[in-house]
Scaffold this motif. Structure first.
Motif, PDB file in Angstrom:
ATOM      1  N   GLU A 140     -12.316  -1.764 -10.175  1.00 42.48           N
ATOM      2  CA  GLU A 140     -11.450  -0.872  -9.414  1.00 42.48           C
ATOM      3  C   GLU A 140     -10.778   0.114 -10.356  1.00 42.48           C
ATOM      4  N   PRO A 141     -10.465   1.309  -9.847  1.00 47.73           N
ATOM      5  CA  PRO A 141      -9.759   2.293 -10.676  1.00 47.73           C
ATOM      6  C   PRO A 141      -8.344   1.823 -10.978  1.00 47.73           C
ATOM      7  N   VAL A 142      -7.844   2.194 -12.125  1.00 48.39           N
ATOM      8  CA  VAL A 142      -6.458   1.902 -12.493  1.00 48.39           C
ATOM      9  C   VAL A 142      -5.623   3.142 -12.195  1.00 48.39           C
ATOM     10  N   PRO A 143      -4.677   3.045 -11.266  1.00 48.44           N
ATOM     11  CA  PRO A 143      -3.853   4.220 -10.917  1.00 48.44           C
ATOM     12  C   PRO A 143      -3.078   4.739 -12.131  1.00 48.44           C
ATOM     13  N   GLU A 144      -2.976   6.048 -12.222  1.00 51.68           N
ATOM     14  CA  GLU A 144      -2.248   6.685 -13.305  1.00 51.68           C
ATOM     15  C   GLU A 144      -1.263   7.697 -12.737  1.00 51.68           C
ATOM     16  N   ASN A 145      -0.174   7.929 -13.462  1.00 53.01           N
ATOM     17  CA  ASN A 145       0.805   8.958 -13.104  1.00 53.01           C
ATOM     18  C   ASN A 145       1.327   8.796 -11.680  1.00 53.01           C
ATOM     19  N   GLY A 146       1.646   7.559 -11.317  1.00 52.78           N
ATOM     20  CA  GLY A 146       2.247   7.325 -10.015  1.00 52.78           C
ATOM     21  C   GLY A 146       1.288   7.338  -8.849  1.00 52.78           C
ATOM     22  N   GLU A 147      -0.005   7.323  -9.104  1.00 56.20           N
ATOM     23  CA  GLU A 147      -0.990   7.311  -8.032  1.00 56.20           C
ATOM     24  C   GLU A 147      -0.957   5.995  -7.264  1.00 56.20           C
ATOM     25  N   THR A 148      -1.385   6.052  -6.013  1.00 55.68           N
ATOM     26  CA  THR A 148      -1.668   4.830  -5.277  1.00 55.68           C
ATOM     27  C   THR A 148      -3.103   4.413  -5.594  1.00 55.68           C
ATOM     28  N   VAL A 149      -3.477   3.195  -5.221  1.00 55.20           N
ATOM     29  CA  VAL A 149      -4.846   2.732  -5.453  1.00 55.20           C
ATOM     30  C   VAL A 149      -5.840   3.615  -4.699  1.00 55.20           C
ATOM     31  N   ASP A 150      -5.504   3.983  -3.463  1.00 56.32           N
ATOM     32  CA  ASP A 150      -6.411   4.832  -2.674  1.00 56.32           C
ATOM     33  C   ASP A 150      -6.578   6.205  -3.314  1.00 56.32           C
ATOM     34  N   GLN A 151      -5.507   6.745  -3.852  1.00 61.45           N
ATOM     35  CA  GLN A 151      -5.593   8.041  -4.537  1.00 61.45           C
ATOM     36  C   GLN A 151      -6.452   7.929  -5.798  1.00 61.45           C
ATOM     37  N   ALA A 152      -6.317   6.822  -6.508  1.00 56.26           N
ATOM     38  CA  ALA A 152      -7.129   6.607  -7.717  1.00 56.26           C
ATOM     39  C   ALA A 152      -8.605   6.495  -7.357  1.00 56.26           C
ATOM     40  N   ARG A 153      -8.899   5.827  -6.240  1.00 54.66           N
ATOM     41  CA  ARG A 153     -10.295   5.719  -5.802  1.00 54.66           C
ATOM     42  C   ARG A 153     -10.860   7.088  -5.432  1.00 54.66           C
ATOM     43  N   MET A 154     -10.064   7.855  -4.715  1.00 54.83           N
ATOM     44  CA  MET A 154     -10.524   9.188  -4.312  1.00 54.83           C
ATOM     45  C   MET A 154     -10.772  10.062  -5.541  1.00 54.83           C
ATOM     46  N   LYS A 155      -9.852  10.022  -6.508  1.00 52.86           N
ATOM     47  CA  LYS A 155     -10.011  10.806  -7.741  1.00 52.86           C
ATOM     48  C   LYS A 155     -11.264  10.375  -8.493  1.00 52.86           C
ATOM     49  N   THR A 156     -11.507   9.072  -8.569  1.00 52.98           N
ATOM     50  CA  THR A 156     -12.683   8.562  -9.280  1.00 52.98           C
ATOM     51  C   THR A 156     -13.965   9.044  -8.613  1.00 52.98           C
ATOM     52  N   GLY A 157     -13.982   9.050  -7.272  1.00 52.38           N
ATOM     53  CA  GLY A 157     -15.154   9.553  -6.563  1.00 52.38           C
ATOM     54  C   GLY A 157     -15.418  11.012  -6.848  1.00 52.38           C
ATOM     55  N   VAL A 158     -14.363  11.809  -6.949  1.00 50.19           N
ATOM     56  CA  VAL A 158     -14.504  13.233  -7.252  1.00 50.19           C
ATOM     57  C   VAL A 158     -15.022  13.426  -8.682  1.00 50.19           C
TER      58      VAL A 158
END
Length: 570
Positions: free
Chosen positions: A522-540
């Motif tokens: 799973e992605p590790v959230p950075e800079n205050g991200e939520t887990v869902d935001q980290a997943r979306m960023k990783t997909g991009v």
């Protein structure tokens, strides 16, 4: 006066170059215009060796300047992989890119693509596009006609099912060691998926090519080993091949001899020159050893080197024949064998490593697909002991195969299937209209466009969804379509199908089995991200592509993940 004349001459060179470039560009513009096909102009030939070498630092500098976004989007190599089908929505299924050196016809139409690929006598392989692979001379990738048939005949019998079983076992072993590294030894969060994937594929390749097995170690661990002087002849092969693959563009431009001897080149270039020599020496010794065994009627352990050499030898090599014996006929020369082995190594390492990096990032962004895959793996592979996982189970893991298919559909390392009209104009038809394509036009079947066009893949064509490849109501009745269709041929097809297709498929399925049966990522959230935001960023990030030699993830180091053990369900 002599100095003044020299200064004037040197000053005139850039001006002359610009004028000549514009003259060539105008000539190619007029040729493209005569076809009646939509076209767009590129003032820099992005396929050229100089742009290959310097484009990344140039683009990096420009990215910090204002008003350069449009230039970067057009001239950053790998734009086809990023835009996918979108340019064809603007220009149509056919459009021409006009450059100073050549015209490139982009094709995104299933019927026309198949017509071009089947007319092999009219649309031959564009060998200039593969010139970079002539490190050791001509080979399967850089020949055509009768020469290509010689190389292909040998390649067809080199990759055997027995070798694929070896790939399965080695991939399970290396994958287990890589997972162990990620879980216990690597820095957290893990940002080295691309580096580690290359090490994994290089180690698997070493076993398949030369029957040499290495423990998995990270790039940092490798440097520490070298610093402590723990290096043997066998590890020099792996390190030299790794260096060649990373420095293949300078090798193309400068050549082996100049890389070793030119004092003005940086030390990394010198190392690349020596790596080319070391790889040749290592493989030559193995070839000579195998030829001696053939002459003595002995059998070595089967690997790609032994298979290739034996496939080339009808009665042995005249250089090792005893006096008075009948001369033999060798299908490939020693230099051609070395060159083919290098191409097998290049194709078997970089393409698979890049695909694995894409795959892991996409899986990290999609936990439900991980669950879906894990369910299948546990269904077919009951025990947790990897040594008991049989190669025969590989073909049953349809969901794993679907993940590979979907990854290659969206993010293909090779991107384009390149053909050429050759020395004369060729006629093509699209939607009932005929076009005459001029001589010396390069034709590219645009895989990122063809494999994402909504016409063929639906409105969710840009969504990574392996389930699109699976039909059926239960695990036992699930059906996986063929890996080759009119709009999906990631390993090419027909006579030009990749000889190592099964090799790469088995390797990727095996590593998925190890990584996702009992574990997840799973992605590790950075800079205050939520887990869902980290997943979306990783997909991009996973779908942001740049072309170096191949199309690969532009910023893989931005993917930050952690691996975890799945909770067993009673």
């Amino acid at each position: 006066m002599a100095w003044l004349s020299l200064l004037i001459t040197l000053s005139a060179l850039p001006f002359t170059f610009v004028i000549w470039t514009l003259v060539c560009l105008f000539r190619n513009y007029m040729i493209a215009r005569s076809t009646g096909i939509p076209f767009t102009i590129r003032y820099i030939t992005t396929h050229g060796p100089l742009w290959l070498l310097f484009s990344r630092p140039i683009i990096r500098i420009l990215s910090h300047l204002p008003f350069t976004t449009s230039f970067i989007n057009i001239y950053r190599r790998g734009w086809e992989g990023r835009s996918r089908y979108r340019n064809h929505m603007n220009f149509g299924d056919l459009f021409i890119i006009v450059t100073p050196t050549n015209n490139w016809l982009k094709v995104c139409n299933a019927a026309l693509s198949n017509d071009i690929l089947k007319r092999r006598d009219e649309f031959g392989r564009d060998l200039e596009a593969f010139e970079v692979l002539n490190v050791y001379g001509k080979n399967l990738a850089t020949t055509d006609g009768a020469d290509w048939n010689r190389h292909r005949k040998v390649a067809a019998v080199t990759f055997t099912e027995k070798n694929n079983e070896l790939v399965w076992r080695e991939s399970l072993k290396e994958g287990s060691q890589m997972l162990e590294y990620w879980l216990h030894r690597s820095a957290k969060p893990i940002k080295t998926l691309a580096q580690d994937s290359r090490i994994f594929t290089l180690n698997v390749l070493a076993a398949a090519l030369f029957d040499k097995s290495y423990p998995f170690e990270s790039a940092a661990e490798s440097k520490l080993r070298e610093k402590n002087g723990k290096k043997d002849i066998a590890s020099e092969y792996r390190d030299s091949l790794s260096t060649i693959l990373k420095m293949i563009i300078p090798i193309l431009i400068f050549g082996e001899k100049k890389l070793r001897e030119a004092w003005w080149l940086p030390e990394t270039f010198h190392k690349a020159g020596h790596a080319v020599k070391d790889f040749r020496t290592y493989v030559t010794d193995l070839i000579n050893e195998e030829r001696v065994l053939i002459a003595e009627g002995k059998q070595n352990s089967p690997n790609l080197v032994t298979n290739l050499v034996r496939a080339c030898e009808e009665e042995g090599d005249e250089t090792i024949k005893t006096a008075g014996s009948k001369p033999s006929r060798t299908i490939l020369t020693k230099d051609e064998i070395i060159s083919d082995l290098f191409v097998f190594a290049f194709a078997g390492n970089d393409t698979t490593a890049i695909t694995l990096t894409f795959l892991l990032a996409a899986m990290a962004a999609n936990p439900k697909i991980q669950d879906w895959v894990s369910e299948e793996i546990k269904y077919y592979l009951k025990g947790s002991d990897v040594s008991e996982w049989n190669y025969a189970q590989c073909v049953k893991l349809k969901r794993c195969w679907a993940v590979i298919y979907e990854t290659l559909r969206l993010c293909h390392p090779l991107s384009q299937i390149v053909k050429t009209t050759g020395n004369q104009a060729r006629s093509i038809s699209l939607d009932g209209k005929s076009y005459l394509i001029p001589a010396h036009t390069s034709i590219e079947i645009n895989l990122p466009a063809l494999q994402t066009h909504p016409r063929y893949w639906g409105s969710d064509s840009l969504t990574w969804n392996p389930k699109r490849f699976i039909s059926g109501s239960s695990m036992e009745t699930e059906v996986l379509p063929p890996d080759t269709t009119d709009v999906f041929f990631p390993w090419a097809f027909g006579k030009n199908v990749c000889p190592g297709k099964r090799f790469s498929q088995v390797e990727l399925v095996a590593v998925m089995v190890v990584l996702f049966r009992d574990h997840g990522v799973e992605p590790v959230p950075e800079n205050g991200e939520t887990v869902d935001q980290a997943r979306m960023k990783t997909g991009v990030i996973a779908q942001d592509i740049e072309q170096r030699l191949l199309h690969e993830m532009r910023q893989p180091e931005r993917v930050a993940v952690r691996w975890f053990e799945r909770r067993s369900v009673a």
